[in-house]
Design a protein around this motif. Structure first.
Motif, PDB file in Angstrom:
ATOM      1  N   LYS A   6       0.826  -1.217   0.000  1.00  0.00           N
ATOM      2  CA  LYS A   6       0.000   0.000   0.000  1.00  0.00           C
ATOM      3  C   LYS A   6       0.856   1.262   0.000  1.00  0.00           C
ATOM      4  CE  LYS A   6      -3.909  -2.181   2.211  1.00  0.00           C
ATOM      5  NZ  LYS A   6      -4.834  -2.190   3.325  1.00  0.00           N
ATOM      6  N   GLY A   7       2.156   1.091  -0.218  1.00  0.00           N
ATOM      7  CA  GLY A   7       3.054   2.237  -0.266  1.00  0.00           C
ATOM      8  C   GLY A   7       3.497   2.727   1.089  1.00  0.00           C
ATOM      9  N   GLY A   8       3.211   1.965   2.134  1.00  0.00           N
ATOM     10  CA  GLY A   8       3.612   2.355   3.486  1.00  0.00           C
ATOM     11  C   GLY A   8       5.033   1.932   3.797  1.00  0.00           C
ATOM     12  N   SER A   9       5.716   2.743   4.561  1.00  0.00           N
ATOM     13  CA  SER A   9       7.094   2.455   4.958  1.00  0.00           C
ATOM     14  C   SER A   9       7.143   2.084   6.436  1.00  0.00           C
ATOM     15  CB  SER A   9       7.961   3.693   4.720  1.00  0.00           C
ATOM     16  OG  SER A   9       7.584   4.727   5.621  1.00  0.00           O
ATOM     17  N   ALA A  10       8.322   1.695   6.885  1.00  0.00           N
ATOM     18  CA  ALA A  10       8.516   1.416   8.310  1.00  0.00           C
ATOM     19  C   ALA A  10       8.229   2.669   9.132  1.00  0.00           C
ATOM     20  CB  ALA A  10       9.940   0.925   8.567  1.00  0.00           C
ATOM     21  N   LEU A  11       8.583   3.829   8.611  1.00  0.00           N
ATOM     22  CA  LEU A  11       8.317   5.078   9.327  1.00  0.00           C
ATOM     23  C   LEU A  11       6.822   5.317   9.471  1.00  0.00           C
ATOM     24  CD1 LEU A  11       9.745   7.485  10.671  1.00  0.00           C
ATOM     25  CD2 LEU A  11       9.442   8.713   8.530  1.00  0.00           C
ATOM     26  N   HIS A  12       6.056   5.012   8.450  1.00  0.00           N
ATOM     27  CA  HIS A  12       4.603   5.142   8.548  1.00  0.00           C
ATOM     28  C   HIS A  12       4.056   4.245   9.656  1.00  0.00           C
ATOM     29  CE1 HIS A  12       4.830   6.487   4.143  1.00  0.00           C
ATOM     30  NE2 HIS A  12       4.485   7.544   4.853  1.00  0.00           N
ATOM     31  N   ALA A  13       4.536   3.010   9.716  1.00  0.00           N
ATOM     32  CA  ALA A  13       4.081   2.067  10.745  1.00  0.00           C
ATOM     33  C   ALA A  13       4.450   2.552  12.140  1.00  0.00           C
ATOM     34  CB  ALA A  13       4.672   0.687  10.484  1.00  0.00           C
ATOM     35  N   VAL A  14       5.626   3.095  12.279  1.00  0.00           N
ATOM     36  CA  VAL A  14       6.082   3.610  13.568  1.00  0.00           C
ATOM     37  C   VAL A  14       5.240   4.814  14.003  1.00  0.00           C
ATOM     38  CG1 VAL A  14       8.028   4.834  14.651  1.00  0.00           C
ATOM     39  CG2 VAL A  14       8.416   2.694  13.430  1.00  0.00           C
ATOM     40  N   CYS A  15       4.872   5.660  13.055  1.00  0.00           N
ATOM     41  CA  CYS A  15       4.038   6.826  13.377  1.00  0.00           C
ATOM     42  C   CYS A  15       2.630   6.403  13.782  1.00  0.00           C
ATOM     43  CB  CYS A  15       3.999   7.792  12.204  1.00  0.00           C
ATOM     44  SG  CYS A  15       5.546   8.698  12.003  1.00  0.00           S
TER      45      CYS A  15
END
Length: 131
Positions: A6-15
């Motif tokens: 879905k275009g999400g990164s590890a940073l997105h998950a952490v946020c």
């Protein structure tokens, strides 16, 4: 900076999870904080709608131009904070100068969203403007 389907990164998950220490490690390692998901969502939008004020502050310290970026529906971080009733985050975004007159693609403002969701503290904050 690897992205999921879905275009999400590890940073997105952490946020989304609010992990400050992991956020700091990712930023130090060069994570792209301006990167968007497939839906146009930024790390700031994710942190704001999740109510993680320390991450919101950290992201805005890195880049204040993130403040009024919006997803594909036209929802900015301030609109998501109003949608989710994240009053402390909303207050901070407003203090930083977030655009409260911005409209989504369907013509909704942060105030309209907060009213619809019955988040009285957010409505009050948007109306009174004491941030």
């Amino acid at each position: 900076n690897h992205l999921d389907s879905k275009g999400g990164s590890a940073l997105h998950a952490v946020c989304a999870a609010g992990h400050q220490e992991v956020f700091d490690l990712l930023i130090t390692a060069g994570a792209r904080y301006e990167q968007r998901t497939a839906h146009g969502t930024t790390a700031l939008i994710i942190a704001a709608r999740s109510g993680f004020l320390p991450l919101v502050k950290a992201l805005l310290q890195l880049d204040e131009t993130l403040l009024d970026m919006a997803d594909l529906d036209g929802y900015s971080a301030v609109m998501w904070a109003a949608y989710r009733g994240q009053t402390a985050v909303l207050k901070h975004l407003l203090a930083k100068g977030a655009d409260i007159s911005r409209e989504s693609v369907t013509g909704r403002t942060a105030l309209m969203i907060a009213r619809q969701k019955k988040h009285a503290p957010c409505v009050q904050l948007l109306l009174v403007g004491e941030w």
